[in-house]
Structures are given as structure tokens and as C-alpha cells.
Scaffold this active site. Structure first.
Site, mmCIF file in Angstrom:
data_model
loop_
_atom_site.group_PDB
_atom_site.id
_atom_site.type_symbol
_atom_site.label_atom_id
_atom_site.label_comp_id
_atom_site.label_asym_id
_atom_site.label_seq_id
_atom_site.Cartn_x
_atom_site.Cartn_y
_atom_site.Cartn_z
ATOM 1 C CG LEU A 186 2.292 -51.264 -24.497
ATOM 2 C CD1 LEU A 186 3.173 -51.486 -23.280
ATOM 3 C CD2 LEU A 186 0.986 -50.599 -24.091
ATOM 4 N N GLY A 190 11.271 -53.596 -33.991
ATOM 5 C CA GLY A 190 10.269 -54.611 -33.661
ATOM 6 C C GLY A 190 9.102 -53.923 -32.986
ATOM 7 C CG ASP A 228 17.682 -42.920 -28.851
ATOM 8 O OD1 ASP A 228 17.576 -41.862 -29.502
ATOM 9 O OD2 ASP A 228 16.928 -43.894 -29.021
ATOM 10 C CG ASP A 232 -1.871 -1.207 1.221
ATOM 11 O OD1 ASP A 232 -2.189 -1.678 0.105
ATOM 12 O OD2 ASP A 232 -2.265 -1.669 2.303
ATOM 13 C CB SER A 268 13.457 -49.774 -37.609
ATOM 14 O OG SER A 268 14.197 -49.176 -36.569
ATOM 15 C CE LYS A 328 4.333 -51.721 -36.134
ATOM 16 N NZ LYS A 328 3.314 -52.365 -36.998
ATOM 17 C CB SER A 351 -8.266 -2.044 -6.606
ATOM 18 O OG SER A 351 -7.287 -2.159 -5.598
#
Length: 649
Positions: A326, A332, A444, A171, A330, A328, A235
Site C-alpha cells: 500500500l 519500511g 507530521d 424583480d 525509508s 513504502k 430571461s
């Protein structure tokens, strides 16, 4: 020499305020100055603030009693330890910047001051010698502190709001009219709103009020939120500060004491205790870290050759009912399977031997098996139950992590708030630290390979790209990885080590914070040019701590990249972005995750891509002629049962 009587003025000793060996005197500041404790501007005429006569620290009069570190001029405690030294370097600032120690402007056109590489602290060259050696710790209180008690008893959360100190003036009279809101978040509109009485015209209000919040089992993943607001007659009420505690954390251990008030985003996820003597706190943290390093040596022994299973432990494909696909690729496919005669669910990765041989991936597959079979892994790496093989296929039987992956979450939310990204990044870092101590480069790391378990903790999956025996300065040169995450040294065919994981970690962190990749291109060639040559642009909404961490990780020179030095683990943990993270509790999975996946039933797969889950888990045929001529000795030693696997039903 003859002594004579002379006129002299009267002396009066100045009023010195001693706090933690600081000698504070009231002082008039001729230029704009900021408080080093609350970071707010020091307003007023006359003697507006206090300055330490020993180390030049500048604070508000109202803040001086809350300074929590010993004056460096009298420093003989852990603050003098070289392990907490700031890494100051000359820096040129493009916009007006104020010293974080004495609060005044860093003036000049070039090399105006020093910036710490680790915690981003900015100081004058003259202030460097007086800065406390507290790199990596936050001794500021920007919004004040609050004294509370909180506990869970049965189906009720008991909260006591006692008092607050040194709140922000809201304030025109330099005071505030604070009150506290109590609620569970995410907020349920049907639940009762609770709040304290309003204390008029005070920055140090005393409430001494108690509240009870009813909870059910579904509320265990929620957080108890306490927000301090300033009441206004004409306000909208103004936010002053907040904090929160996970209900599951309160169930394990009640809280009591002083806590920092944080901004709205941080307060939604953190409750940070106030340390009145940060010196003692650092000593305690260091002793914990020392014990942790000793225990980690026991917990993470050198990898040994795994023992093959005994005859009675043999696992076969006929032991499982295959339910749903779940994922897939290359390699498998990964299938959800239930072990016959039990309630046990597993994710089974099925690889075709003919594809592995043709792609020359036998060694990669055996490495993946050895990494999955490592003993005493941290809980942030996917567990392996067993490996077995048939004439034409290899099977990895792993724990079923049913919360989906971070890619799925990013697609749902767009991007993460910084505290959420910090939580996930911290758990991922623990997994990478472990792999690197074992001489393994992951290669990875990406959103697709970071899974969420049922509680919301992360699990790193898919170790098919790993490289073993990369210890010390040893390097490798194989070109591999996912294009968006590939480090510049891989693109340039340079030898590399664990540095590529920290680059990918930086890309992943940027994606979590910005909701988009840091590098792009129309094709791979353009993408790789962007990775090697272009600078990253950062959204304005990111905090300077987040930008600093990303810049450190996305440094194109591996030797200068964050995490790649001799103290790489410490360098990452000490970054300002991770200040609210309690690493020891993170390692033990004691911190409540910011998000709990919605799981309808044991076999629910709704958190996985429908493109895969709608597919029947059929086994596709292999090349029979090729299999008949296959040398099965290539896969000797693959079959294995993990003696450490813990079944979760």
C-alpha cells in the site's frame, strides 16, 4: 411663578414595533445603509428601514420580525455571558466597509472601526456597546427561510415543502416568483425532476406540496437538495437559495422545521436550522458542551502502561497472507494482509530492526506503538490491532483504511470546495485536540497522512514523529517533519510545543482550499526562507472567513498563533469558517461525509498509488550479521494486543 395658558402642538406616539425587546421605529437614512439581518442594501425613499431605539440595530421592515436575539439594552440572558464576548480590536480598512450592526459606512482614513479577531465582525466604535455578545454564532438570514419536513421510509424519501418567508426580492417590483426544485445530488439525469408550483409576486410563498423520491442502497451517500428559484418569463430563472440533507442522516432522524436558505456552494453540503430564539439555543449548546467536556474527561483518561498480551493471544507473521503493498518509504513498507481462516483485512506496517538501530529510531518506534495503543481514542485516529516482532522485523497490525489519502483526492480534484475542506478540517481538529490533551505533539500532519475510510470519514495515520509528555509550557527542540509543513520555530531551532501542529494544520487547510502549498522554493533552503520570511498570498476566490482562519493558523509567532492560547480549542471551534459545523455531531461521526470513496470490493486498492500497489509484497533481506549481534532487549515491551480493537469485516 404665575401659570399662563400657552399654545402647544399636538403629540402622537410613534408606532413602536417590539421584537425580542428591540424597540423598532421606521426611519429615514441619509446615507447608504445595509440591513444587519439579511446583509442586503436598504433601498427606497422616505422611511426605508427600521432602527432599534435602544441598541441602534438597523434592519429592513420585512426583516424586523425575524431578528432572533434579545436587544442588548435589555439583555439578561446567555447573550451576556462573557464566554461569547467579541474580541474587538482597532482596524484600518483598505476598502469601503459597512458596520455589521447599524449598517452604515465605517468612515475615515485610519482606524475606522473595530474588527473581531474571532468572527471578523466589523462595527463602529460607538456601536461596540450595543453589539449582542454572540461571537461565533450566525444570527443573519441572507436569503430567507423555508419550512419543510423530510424523512426516509423504506426505499422512499418523503418531502413536504410547506412555505417560505422573507425571501430576497428578485424583480423590479421588489417581489419574486419563487418555486422549489427537489432532487438528489450528485444529480442523476435519468431520475425524474421534481418542482413545486410557482407562486407569483410573493416573498412569503405558501406551497403545501408533498413529493416522493425513490432511492436505492447506492443513494445512501447522496444528499437531498432543495433549491428555491425565481421564475422569469423572458430571461433565465434566478437562483434564490438552497439547502440539503444527507440521505444517511435522514435515515437516522427525520427533519422538520424552519431552515436557512444558503448560497449554492453551502447549500450543496448543509442544512442549517433557524433558531427563533438564539438565546435559548446558546444556553442549550453550552449545556451540551458542558456535558461533552465531562464525558470527554471520562473518555480520554490519562495514558497508562499497556498490558502485554497473554500467551493465547500471540500474533505471528504466519497468521497472515500478505496481498499488496500500500505504501513504502525509508521506514519500511505498509502491506495489505488477510488473516488466515477469516475475512479480516489489515494494513501491516513492517519495519526493519537493522534500519531502526542504524538511524537511532528505537525510541520513535516505541513512541509510535504507545500512541497507537492509547485507550479511548476518538474515531479519527487509526486503530491498532496488535504489535509483534520477529528476529529481524517489527510489525504494526492496524485497521485497513481503504479510501486512500487526501493527497490522492487533491490530485484527482485539484482543490476542495470550502464546505468540504471545513468537514475534513473539523474531523482532523478533533484528532489533534485529543493528542494534545494527552501531551502528544504529532509533528507530521500532511495530506499523505490523512486517510479516508470506506464511509468518507478521516483517519490520521503514521505516528512515528510524535513527541510525548509535552504538557503545559513544556517544549522540545528536535528538527523534524515534512519540509512543506515545518513551522518557523522548527526552522529557527527554537523550542516548540503543540504550536507546530497548528501551523501544519494551517498549511494543510490552505492546500485543501487553494490546491497548492502556501510556501515554495527551488530547494529546501529557499523553502525554509519562504516559511520564515515571506507572507502568504491568498487566491481571490477564497472567502474572508477562510482567509482569516488560514492567517490565524499561519501566524509566524507561536504565542500569537491560533490554537496556541489557553483556550485554543474554543478559539478554533468559534472561527467563522466553522460556523455551519456542528461539533458535537462531528465528534460522534453523525455528519454525512461530502464524498464516499469508490470501493469495488473488500480487497480493492484502487484508491492507493499504483506505484506501490503494482509491487509484489516480498520481504527484502536484512543484514544477517548485524541482526545476530543485535541486542533484542532494545525492543522489549513492543509486542501487544489491543483489547479495544473492533473488527470490521
Amino acid at each position: 411663578m404665575e401659570k399662563r395658558v400657552a399654545r402647544r402642538g399636538a403629540l402622537r406616539q410613534k408606532n413602536v414595533h417590539e421584537v425580542k425587546n428591540h424597540k423598532f421605529l421606521a426611519r429615514f437614512f441619509k446615507q447608504p445603509t445595509f440591513c444587519s439581518h439579511c446583509k442586503d442594501f436598504i433601498w427606497g425613499f422616505g422611511k426605508q428601514g427600521f432602527q432599534c431605539q435602544v441598541c441602534s440595530l438597523v434592519v429592513h421592515k420585512r426583516c424586523h420580525e425575524f431578528v432572533c436575539f434579545i436587544c442588548p439594552g435589555a439583555d439578561k440572558g446567555p447573550d451576556s455571558d462573557a464566554t461569547n464576548l467579541h474580541k474587538f480590536k482597532l482596524h484600518s480598512y483598505g476598502s469601503p466597509t459597512f458596520c455589521d450592526h447599524c449598517g452604515s459606512l465605517l468612515y475615515g482614513l485610519l482606524h475606522q472601526g473595530l474588527k473581531c479577531d474571532s468572527c471578523d465582525m466589523n462595527v463602529h466604535k460607538r456601536c461596540e456597546k450595543n453589539v449582542p455578545l454572540l461571537c461565533g454564532t450566525d444570527h443573519t438570514e441572507r436569503r430567507g427561510r423555508i419550512l419543510i419536513k423530510g424523512a426516509v421510509k423504506g426505499s422512499k424519501v418523503l418531502v413536504e415543502i410547506l412555505e417560505a418567508k422573507n425571501l430576497c426580492p428578485m424583480d423590479p417590483n421588489g417581489l419574486a416568483d419563487p418555486y422549489v426544485k427537489v432532487k438528489l445530488i450528485p444529480y442523476d439525469a435519468h431520475k425524474l425532476k421534481l418542482k413545486t408550483k410557482t407562486i407569483k409576486a410573493s416573498l412569503n410563498p405558501v406551497w403545501n406540496e408533498s413529493f416522493t423520491v425513490d432511492i436505492g442502497p447506492e443513494d445512501n451517500s447522496k444528499r437531498l437538495s432543495l433549491e428555491v428559484w425565481d421564475w422569469d418569463r423572458t430571461s433565465r430563472n434566478d437562483f434564490m437559495g438552497s439547502l440539503s440533507f444527507g440521505i444517511s442522516e435522514l435515515i437516522k432522524s427525520p427533519v422538520e422545521g424552519w431552515f436557512k436558505l444558503l448560497n449554492q456552494e453551502e447549500g450543496e453540503f448543509y442544512g442549517v436550522p433557524v433558531t427563533d430564539d438564539i438565546t435559548e439555543s446558546i444556553q442549550e449548546i453550552k449545556s451540551k458542551m458542558h456535558r461533552s467536556s465531562i464525558s470527554s474527561e471520562k473518555r480520554y483518561p490519562e495514558p497508562d502502561k499497556v498490558q502485554n498480551m497473554s500467551k493465547q493471544d500471540i500474533v505471528r507473521a504466519s497468521d497472515f497472507n500478505f496481498l499488496t503493498v500500500l505504501g513504502k518509504g525509508s521506514f519500511g513498507k505498509v502491506v495489505l494482509a488477510e488473516r488466515k481462516g477469516t475475512d479480516e483485512l489489515y494494513a501491516i506496517k513492517i519495519l526493519k530492526k537493522d534500519v531502526i538501530i542504524q538511524d537511532d529510531d528505537v525510541e520513535c518506534t516505541m513512541i509510535e506503538k504507545r500512541v497507537l495503543a492509547l485507550p479511548d481514542k476518538p474515531p479519527f485516529l487509526v486503530q491498532l490491532h496488535s504489535c509483534f516482532q520477529t528476529m529481524d522485523r517489527l510489525y504494526f497490525v492496524m485497521e485497513y483504511v481503504n479510501g486512500g489519502d487526501l493527497m490522492y483526492r487533491i490530485q484527482q480534484e485539484g482543490k476542495f470546495k470550502e464546505p468540504v475542506a471545513a468537514f475534513y478540517a473539523a474531523e482532523i481538529a478533533i484528532g489533534l485536540f485529543y493528542l494534545h490533551t494527552q501531551g502528544i505533539v504529532y509533528r507530521d500532519l500532511k495530506l499523505d497522512n490523512v486517510m479516508l475510510d470506506a464511509e468518507g470519514h478521516i483517519k490520521i495515520a503514521d505516528f512515528g514523529m510524535c513527541k510525548e509528555n509535552i504538557m503545559g509550557d513544556k517544549t522540545t527542540r528536535t528538527f523534524c517533519g515534512t519540509p512543506d509543513y515545518i513551522a518557523p520555530e522548527i526552522v529557527l531551532y527554537q523550542p516548540y510545543g503543540r504550536s507546530v501542529d497548528w501551523w501544519a494544520y494551517g498549511v494543510l487547510l490552505y492546500e485543501m482550499l487553494a490546491g497548492q502549498p502556501p510556501f515554495d522554493g527551488e530547494d529546501e533552503e529557499e523553502l525554509f526562507t519562504s516559511i520564515t520570511d515571506h507572507n502568504v498570498s491568498y487566491p481571490k476566490a477564497l472567502s474572508r472567513e477562510a482567509v482569516s482562519l488560514c492567517k490565524g493558523l499561519l501566524t509566524k509567532t507561536p504565542a500569537k498563533r491560533l490554537g496556541c492560547g489557553p483556550n485554543g480549542e474554543r478559539d478554533i471551534k468559534d472561527r467563522a469558517f466553522f460556523r455551519p459545523i456542528q461539533w458535537e455531531r462531528i465528534e460522534l461521526r453523525e455528519v454525512q461525509p461530502p464524498y464516499k470513496p469508490r470501493i469495488k470490493s473488500r480487497k480493492d486498492v484502487s484508491n492507493f498509488d499504483r506505484e506501490f500497489t503494482s509491487e509484489a509484497p516480498n520481504v527484502t533481506p536484512t543484514d544477517k550479521l548485524f541482526i545476530m549481534n543485535l541486542d533484542q532487549c532494545e525492543f522489549s515491551g513492543f509486542s501487544y494486543v489491543n483489547p479495544e480493537f473492533v473488527v470490521t469485516v
